[in-house]
Every structure is written in C-alpha cells, then in structure tokens.
Enzyme design. Structure first.
Site, PDB file in Angstrom:
ATOM      1  CB  THR A 137      12.058 -81.415  41.722  1.00  0.00           C
ATOM      2  OG1 THR A 137      11.440 -82.721  41.791  1.00  0.00           O
ATOM      3  CG2 THR A 137      13.549 -81.597  41.436  1.00  0.00           C
ATOM      4  CB  CYS A 138       7.191 -79.850  41.821  1.00  0.00           C
ATOM      5  SG  CYS A 138       7.358 -80.511  40.151  1.00  0.00           S
ATOM      6  NE  ARG A 140      12.561 -86.949  41.108  1.00  0.00           N
ATOM      7  CZ  ARG A 140      12.077 -88.168  40.910  1.00  0.00           C
ATOM      8  NH1 ARG A 140      12.425 -89.147  41.732  1.00  0.00           N
ATOM      9  NH2 ARG A 140      11.265 -88.425  39.913  1.00  0.00           N
ATOM     10  CB  SER A 197       9.470 -87.381  35.227  1.00  0.00           C
ATOM     11  OG  SER A 197      10.806 -86.972  35.334  1.00  0.00           O
ATOM     12  CD  GLU A 202       9.977 -82.993  34.027  1.00  0.00           C
ATOM     13  OE1 GLU A 202      10.413 -81.855  34.236  1.00  0.00           O
ATOM     14  OE2 GLU A 202      10.111 -83.937  34.815  1.00  0.00           O
ATOM     15  CD  GLN A 204      11.048 -77.457  35.008  1.00  0.00           C
ATOM     16  OE1 GLN A 204       9.918 -77.854  34.772  1.00  0.00           O
ATOM     17  NE2 GLN A 204      11.283 -76.367  35.697  1.00  0.00           N
ATOM     18  CB  ALA A 280       7.390 -64.753  36.146  1.00  0.00           C
ATOM     19  N   GLY A 281       8.910 -67.825  37.453  1.00  0.00           N
ATOM     20  CA  GLY A 281      10.162 -68.584  37.420  1.00  0.00           C
ATOM     21  C   GLY A 281      10.142 -69.581  36.280  1.00  0.00           C
ATOM     22  CE  LYS A 282      15.886 -72.648  36.404  1.00  0.00           C
ATOM     23  NZ  LYS A 282      16.848 -73.651  36.949  1.00  0.00           N
TER      24      LYS A 282
END
Length: 537
Positions: A137-138, A140, A197, A202, A204, A280-282
């Site tokens: 993810t952004c 990890r 997080s 969080e 997401q 325009a993703g998640k």
C-alpha cells in the site's frame, strides 16, 4: 530475531545442498519414493568432498565391508529431516512500512496489485518458502510467508527484495520490519484493525487486506496457513471497528492530504482555489469527496478514462467535476493552485523540468503538490523549485498528530480484542499439527481392516454372496469407526484454552510413538516433494 543473525555460511550450505538435491533427481516428483533416513550426517562428512580419486559410489567401513555411498538426495533428506523436525515452519512478516522506512525506499519496493499472484509464485519458488502473501500500500510493503526455516527464509526473502528494488541488503536490514509467529500474526491483526496505520483507525487498510485474499484465491502458495491468517485478520478488523468505533470521526490518508493542503494555503481556502486531482481510483475518489466536504465546489479531475469520474459526478451532483484525459494533465496544471496526485504510475508524472515551465500561481503563492502515491507521482527535485511546495505521505504526520489523542482509549480496547483473536488463531494453527497424525492413524487402521477382511473372505471360499461381502465390510467399518472415535476426539482442538491444546498435542505425540506413524518425517518429505515440483516446473 536471533535466528536471523546466524552466520551466512550456514545458509549458503543449505542453498548449495538444495542445488545438489535438484540436480540429483532421476525421476519426476510423482515417482519419488521416500524412506526414513537410517544415518546422520555432519558438516565434516567426507562424502561432501569432491577431492576423492575413487569415482566408485561405494565407501569402505572400518572392518573393510563395502557400504553404498549415499546420494546427494539422501544426504539432503537426512539433514532436512533433522533440520525441519527440530525447527518447525514459521509465519514470518518481512518488509518496510511508514514507521520503519522513508518513502524514497518504500516506493522502490511497491508492487502493483495485478502482480501480487505472480510475486506469490515467485516467492514460493525460493528454497525455504512454503506459502506467501503480499500487502503493498502507500504506507507499507510487507511480505508474509510460511518458512521451512526462519533464518534461511528471511535471508532468501531479503535477497529477493534487494534484487527487485536495487536496495542493498545491509540498507534493507537497517529499515526492515522482521517478525515471526505470534508477533507477525499480531502485527497483521493490528494492521487490519487500523492500529498500525499513519492515521489511527484508518478504514481503507481493511479493504486492502481483503484484496490480498481476493488476489490470492487459487494461486499456488496462497495456502492454508497464510489464507487462514489473512481471513482471520479481516475478522479482527471488522470486530474492532464494530466493538470500539475506532474509525468514527477518524481521518484517512486522503482526508489528511486535503487537511494538509488547507493548512499550507494559509490565508486562502480550498473553496476559492483552483484544484486539480490526478487519478480517480480509490484514493482519488476519497480526495474528491473530502474536497467537497471542505467547500470546494469546482475541481478538474484528470484520469485515463471518464468512467470513474462520471460515477463520482453522479454521487456529488452539487459539485462541478470536470473530466480531462491524461494527455491534458500539464495543460490543466497551468491553471491549478493545488494539485493532488494518486495514481498507480510507476514513473513520475510531474518532473522538475515540466513544473519549472508552468506559469506562476496568482497572488504570488507557490503551487502546492500533495502526492499520496507510492511510487511518487511528483519527482523529488520539484521541491527544489521556488515556485512549488511538494508534500508526500510522510508529510501527513503533522495533520494526523492533532487527531490522534481522542482515539488512544479506543486503540487500547482494540488491542484487547486483538489479543483474544490472536490466542484463537495460534490455537487453530497449532491444532493443524494433528491433521497429519489423524490421516496417518486412519490409514494405519484402514490397512489392518482391509488386510483382515481379505483374509476372512479368502477363508470363506468362492461361495460368498455380494450381500454377505457387504455385511462383512459394514461390520469391519463399524468396528474401525468405533475404535477410532475416542482417539479422533482427543486429537481435535476447539482452541478455547491452552490446556486443551497442550493435551491434544500430547495425545498426538503419544499416538506417533505407539504406532510409529512418523508424522513429522513424512510431513517433511511432503514439503520436500512440493519444493521439488515447483523447481522442476
């Protein structure tokens, strides 16, 4: 952790032995026959030496009797039997996250979701990795594996990470998250619950953990232990959010990005600024929603296609959302005061050179870039320009700190839930050790039943009717099932308390001793078969 620090010589010996193992296979894995080793081998054994002028595969014992020289396959099996039965498979977490490594390092290891299945197979092709999963993810990039050997598994995964990222092994180790067994399990549960997080609570990240399970379905190597671990983590995340409300009122990375932009605008507001959102993703969708909540009533959204942007327009009908294709990104940037980027691009979208060419922002302000992408969408050199301010996910900490205190109590409640779920998972994982024993014991009793039934029928001659055979078979099966009922009950564990688990494991060991089931040896052999099969493919 001590296992990780062992000398590299031991690991090299193991890898070299594995190479010998593969080269010596005369038959495909399906035709291999494994026997229980009858001898032990130590590191000084002369059989490992190539400096022997006698090319014969035999050796002389002290009394002059010729003994067959064991093959490299038998040598490996002997050492592996000793190694793997003393050092059981371990669940490991190996990786980098926002707490341990800067964004400059994390982005080199970022793995797109579409590649996760291929990475699982690649990791499981390593000598000591049975199962694997990727969580990228952004914040990890963590690899979860079931390793046949802790220190060898860590070395192989670390070397693999170094190879794909170009980061040296010493530098990786300096920033590496390295956890095993209960610690690795607890860490993943905390991740799924939002406790690890950047933004406490969080939500997401739970969706991203679910995506790991979805991506792993049907992939060789995403097997029982790893899939069970991630499914349990999803249950933990849901339970924590239901029972503690830790996510209520909490900010996400996207909302923190919007808050940061508002802070940096100082005397202006997002409602008055010219805003450009790239992606325009998640994450991009959340940015747009949070901008709308801050009073921003017009924004330009650049995306590869219009579909996702149109869907967002249907949700936010009171906001003017203007779609532009990616080819018009720089043209749109010339009119923007604030630019948010959140795409999966593996190379920067905004370079220092093209940002330098953009016209100055009105009112003498610097153009603000808020980049929440990993890898980053804005080239690091852009921050050197006097006309631009650049922020990335690591810069969101000052926003998050202000929102953290009111969720500390909820986090403490969440950890109690995690401890409860951790005990359940560890009991389930340990109870898996009894499965091979159950199968072996059933097979052992079935062989006796079948043999005795065959003897009985042979004594009865040729005049036995089909109905009589069925009656004898039913009788034999009834006896077997009644005999097995007690032992099977005592080999099952519900995982509710440690005492019942210890009793189950002791019962397993007792059956192994009494009936010489060789469960640990045969289990090791099955693992070796799997590794051989993967190598030959």
């Amino acid at each position: 952790m001590a296992a990780v620090g062992r000398s590299s010589a031991a690991a090299a010996t193991s890898l070299n032995s594995s190479a010998l193992f593969r080269r010596s296979l005369p038959l495909p894995p399906s035709q291999l026959s494994f026997r229980r080793p009858r001898f032990s081998v130590n590191a000084a054994c002369p059989l490992f030496s190539d400096n022997n002028n006698n090319n014969n595969n035999n050796s002389l014992s002290q009394n002059g009797v010729v003994n067959p020289k064991p093959s490299p396959l038998e040598l490996l099996k002997t050492s592996a039997a000793d190694r793997y039965t003393k050092e059981k498979s371990s669940i490991m977490c190996i990786g980098l996250n926002i707490h341990s490594a800067p964004v400059e390092m994390r982005e080199k290891l970022a793995i797109p979701e579409a590649q996760w299945p291929l990475i699982i197979e690649e990791l499981c092709a390593l000598n000591h990795i049975e199962e694997a999963a990727v969580l990228s993810t952004c914040n990890r990039m963590e690899i979860y594996v079931v390793a046949l050997s802790q220190h060898r598994g860590v070395k192989e995964v670390t070397d693999w990470m170094s190879k794909i990222s170009g980061i040296s092994v010493p530098e990786l180790r300096e920033h590496q998250v390295l956890l095993s067994n209960a610690d690795a399990t607890q860490h993943l549960f905390e991740v799924a619950a939002g406790l690890d997080s950047l933004v406490l609570g969080e939500g997401q990240i739970l969706a991203q953990v679910k995506q790991v399970v979805k991506a792993g379905q049907g992939v060789p190597g995403f097997d029982r232990k790893i899939s069970g671990l991630f499914k349990q983590a999803i249950s933990v995340g849901k339970r924590v959010r239901t029972e503690t409300n830790i996510s209520s009122g909490s900010v996400s990375v996207s909302s923190a990005a919007v808050e940061l932009a508002q802070m940096k605008l100082q005397d202006a507001s997002l409602a008055d600024a010219e805003v450009l959102v790239v992606g325009a993703g998640k994450m991009g969708k959340l940015v747009i929603k949070h901008l709308a909540s801050k009073g921003c009533r017009r924004m330009v959204v650049v995306n590869r296609t219009a579909d996702k942007v149109n869907a967002i327009q249907q949700e936010l009908k009171d906001v003017e959302i203007v779609f532009r294709p990616i080819s018009e990104m720089l043209a749109c940037a010339t009119e923007a005061d604030v630019i948010f980027t959140s795409t999966a691009s593996e190379s920067p979208l905004f370079s220092k050179e093209n940002v330098q060419r953009l016209p100055l922002v009105s009112h003498g302000r610097r153009r603000i870039f808020v980049d929440i992408s990993i890898p980053r969408n804005v080239e690091p050199g852009v921050s050197d320009l006097e006309t631009a301010l650049v922020f990335n996910v690591d810069d969101l900490k000052e926003v998050v700190a202000a929102n953290k205190e009111d969720r500390i109590q909820k986090a403490a409640e969440a950890r109690e839930i995690i401890l409860d779920e951790l005990n359940k998972f560890e009991a389930w994982k340990d109870s898996l050790e009894t499965v091979p024993t159950i199968k072996k014991f059933r097979a052992y009793v079935e062989r006796i039943r079948a043999s005795e039934m065959e003897k009985c029928l042979s004594k009865m001659g040729q005049d036995v009717s089909k109905e009589q055979k069925e009656a004898i078979y039913a009788l034999s099966m009834g006896i077997v099932n009644k005999v097995l009922h007690g032992p099977m009950q005592h080999l099952r564990c519900d995982g509710n308390n440690d005492n019942s688990l210890s009793e189950v494991l002791e019962n397993m060991r007792a059956l192994n001793r009494m009936y010489d089931l060789e469960t640990e040896i045969s289990l090791m052999e099955e693992k070796i078969k799997v590794k051989i099969g993967r190598v030959k493919k």
